[in-house]
Motif scaffolding. Sequence first.
Motif, short mmCIF file in Angstrom:
data_model
loop_
_atom_site.label_atom_id
_atom_site.label_comp_id
_atom_site.label_asym_id
_atom_site.label_seq_id
_atom_site.Cartn_x
_atom_site.Cartn_y
_atom_site.Cartn_z
N CYS A 1 36.53 95.88 78.20
CA CYS A 1 35.51 96.98 77.93
C CYS A 1 34.63 97.35 78.91
O CYS A 1 34.37 98.70 78.93
N HIS A 2 34.33 96.54 79.95
CA HIS A 2 33.39 96.87 81.03
C HIS A 2 34.37 97.49 82.35
O HIS A 2 33.67 97.92 83.09
N GLY A 3 35.54 97.56 82.08
CA GLY A 3 36.44 98.21 83.01
C GLY A 3 36.74 97.31 84.19
O GLY A 3 36.11 96.19 84.40
N GLY A 4 37.68 97.51 85.13
CA GLY A 4 38.32 96.73 86.11
C GLY A 4 37.10 96.49 87.08
O GLY A 4 36.56 97.46 87.79
N ALA A 5 36.62 95.24 87.67
CA ALA A 5 35.46 95.17 88.25
C ALA A 5 35.86 95.26 90.08
O ALA A 5 34.76 94.93 90.51
N GLU A 6 37.07 95.18 90.30
CA GLU A 6 37.43 95.38 91.66
C GLU A 6 36.17 95.87 92.50
O GLU A 6 36.02 95.36 93.52
N ASN A 7 35.75 97.16 92.27
CA ASN A 7 35.11 97.84 93.25
C ASN A 7 33.47 97.51 93.02
O ASN A 7 32.73 97.74 93.84
N TRP A 8 33.14 96.87 91.64
CA TRP A 8 31.78 97.09 91.60
C TRP A 8 31.30 95.37 91.28
O TRP A 8 30.07 95.23 91.43
N LEU A 9 32.12 94.53 91.37
CA LEU A 9 31.93 93.18 91.16
C LEU A 9 30.68 92.58 91.98
O LEU A 9 29.46 92.12 91.65
N ASN A 10 30.83 92.96 93.47
CA ASN A 10 29.82 92.35 94.42
C ASN A 10 28.77 93.13 94.24
O ASN A 10 27.58 92.67 94.19
N ALA A 11 28.52 94.27 94.36
CA ALA A 11 27.29 95.22 94.18
C ALA A 11 26.38 94.97 92.76
O ALA A 11 25.27 95.07 92.87
N HIS A 12 26.92 95.04 91.63
CA HIS A 12 26.18 95.27 90.49
C HIS A 12 25.22 94.15 90.06
O HIS A 12 24.36 94.47 89.39
N ALA A 13 25.37 93.13 90.50
CA ALA A 13 24.28 92.10 90.30
C ALA A 13 22.99 92.09 91.15
O ALA A 13 21.86 91.65 91.09
N SER B 1 18.61 96.40 92.47
CA SER B 1 18.23 97.60 93.19
C SER B 1 19.32 98.71 92.72
O SER B 1 19.25 99.88 93.05
N VAL B 2 20.74 98.29 92.28
CA VAL B 2 21.79 99.24 92.16
C VAL B 2 21.63 99.80 90.81
O VAL B 2 21.24 99.06 89.86
N LYS B 3 21.69 101.20 90.74
CA LYS B 3 21.53 101.83 89.67
C LYS B 3 22.68 101.72 88.73
O LYS B 3 23.97 101.63 89.25
N HIS B 4 22.47 101.77 87.28
CA HIS B 4 23.61 101.91 86.53
C HIS B 4 24.76 102.92 86.81
O HIS B 4 26.04 102.50 86.89
N ALA B 5 24.28 104.00 87.33
CA ALA B 5 25.07 105.23 87.50
C ALA B 5 25.90 104.71 88.97
O ALA B 5 27.18 105.17 88.77
N ASP B 6 25.32 104.23 89.56
CA ASP B 6 26.17 103.63 90.93
C ASP B 6 27.41 102.86 90.32
O ASP B 6 28.41 102.80 91.07
N ASN B 7 27.03 101.75 89.53
CA ASN B 7 28.21 100.89 89.03
C ASN B 7 29.16 101.73 88.33
O ASN B 7 30.31 101.41 88.49
N ILE B 8 28.78 102.62 87.47
CA ILE B 8 29.46 103.52 86.83
C ILE B 8 30.85 104.28 87.59
O ILE B 8 31.90 104.33 87.28
N ALA B 9 29.98 104.66 88.80
CA ALA B 9 30.75 105.49 89.96
C ALA B 9 31.94 104.99 90.42
O ALA B 9 32.87 105.23 90.93
N LYS B 10 31.72 103.43 90.32
CA LYS B 10 32.58 102.43 91.10
C LYS B 10 33.62 101.87 89.93
O LYS B 10 34.50 101.03 90.42
N GLY B 11 33.64 102.23 89.00
CA GLY B 11 34.44 102.02 87.79
C GLY B 11 34.22 101.32 86.57
O GLY B 11 34.86 100.70 85.69
#
Length: 395
Positions: A122-134, A137-147
């Motif tokens: 459901c949340h999408g492949g985490a390859e590119n957002w796993l490290n940053a999303h925790a 200061s990272v915005k939801h939109a930035d995570n979305i942009a990373k997949g």
Amino acid sequence: MKIWGLVLCVWSATSFAAGAVETIDAHKHLGVATCSNSVCHGSTQPFRDSNVAQNEFAIWQEFDPHAKTYATLTKPAAKSIAAKLGLGDPTQAKVCLDCHTDNAPQRGERFQISDGVGCESCHGGAENWLNAHADKSVKHADNIAKGMYPTDNPVKRAEACLSCHMGTKDRMITHRIMGAGHPRMSFELDTFTWLHPHYKIGEKWIARKGDWNGVRDWAVGQGISAENLLDQLVDPKTGWNGIFPELVLFDCHACHKVYKGNKWGPRQGTGLGPGVVRLNDANLVMFRHVLAPVDKGAAKRVFDETRALHRATTQSREATFAAARRLRATLDELVPKVAAYNYDSASLDAILASIDADAGRGEFRDYAAAEHRQGQSGDAQVQARHLERHAQGRE
Ligand code: HEC
Ligand code: HEC
Ligand code: HEC
Ligand code: HEC
């Protein structure tokens, strides 16, 4: 609220370019083990000063049926379905794995198919957002942009859930799979979102992610389900089977009923005469009702174009495709309007009045009556329960 509406419009306008499954599978899936560390989402107690409770894995594992979907494929019921279809072991059959697991094409080292419908389904492949999303200061939109997949957006959520709960043209519960014993599908976005949640929607969530409106979720779910039906109907691969169209797209009770005779009555919404196999228009009917407070003219247009589609099914495949495409384009235009509408208790009254008027005209004699008689939990019943809940709670 206005801004949120605009955001939704932009999202849903782009949503048809890449389907939910393509977006979710665009990046490598790292596996549930990557999310379930006790300092990540595997805590047993909710964290106090974190944006999210961090006990999501524990809740998913214990309460969420998605954690048990692979196990389902090892049970006698699944083996019997697969055997009747000549598929062999269901845990090896792509058609079953596509919906009962996270059957991602790109997988990391810790990925296990036996995790069932895991986080990244459901949340999408985490390859590119796993490290940053925790990082707070990272915005939801930035995570979305990373997949990361926007499960908070009702249009996108409906598309993701329905890719398994109704199927798409690429993965579908056909009448043959039903005939082999697969349970009937029924889905309603708002109710299903709240059956086994590992999340809380409160002030903090709204501050980070925007508005939440249960009636709107329900309304959007109707529109996306109706779009899904039309997409399956016009797809030459899935819509037709030998000399017959794919029967799962039709009203089950047009064929499956106790033969008594003399029970038929007209429905304005179809305009069809007796003895005709009808498309299952339940979601189209409901979508027309949820449009009632939004745009009465548009509701009338959906009524007319649905009726034209019913008529076309008695003419030819070409006429059916043309009518389905016309209606699909109308839905494309109207779903964003519904998604941006701020449903309140007055709108709920308008929807209920619209449904009442239809009931008075005998519009529900088809599936609703049949569902009740057979005691199944079909769409009409789920929806009736849902409306009652909203009417009482005035959400
Ligand atoms: C389009 C997606 C999809 C496909 C394809 C699919 N399933 Fe399912 N299956 C579901 C969903 C969704 C449910 C749950 C239905 C519900 O309860 O609303 C389900 C339920 C089931 C159940 C009942 C589980 C229970 O606990 O009652 C069995 C058994 C099952 N599926 C087996 C199979 C087998 C075997 C295959 C392959 C031939 C298969 N499914 C293909 C989506 C799918
Ligand atoms: C069946 C789909 C589905 C699965 C599987 C799933 N989630 Fe979710 N998740 C959602 C939805 C829907 C929401 C609520 C909307 C949102 O916040 O995006 C959500 C919300 C969350 C949130 C809260 C987000 C916030 O901003 O408050 C976290 C954290 C989360 N999920 C983690 C997980 C983890 C970890 C797993 C696996 C153990 C998982 N999810 C499995 C659908 C799913
Ligand atoms: C990858 C496929 C897949 C996706 C995506 C998916 N589901 Fe499911 N879901 C299933 C399957 C398969 C089952 C049946 C579980 C079983 O019994 O084995 C199920 C079961 C459920 C159930 C339990 C139904 C019942 O009758 O108790 C709920 C509720 C549910 N899903 C909600 C959702 C929601 C909400 C979403 C979207 C946010 C979603 N699902 C996305 C495959 C999926
Ligand atoms: C155009 C008529 C038609 C429609 C519409 C239709 N079916 Fe069927 N169904 C049949 C026929 C014909 C059979 C095959 C009976 C046989 O094998 O002898 C069948 C068989 C089945 C079986 C297997 C019955 C058994 O005895 O094991 C199931 C389950 C089933 N259908 C479910 C559904 C569901 C659910 C829907 C709606 C989503 C549906 N059908 C729509 C005509 C229809």
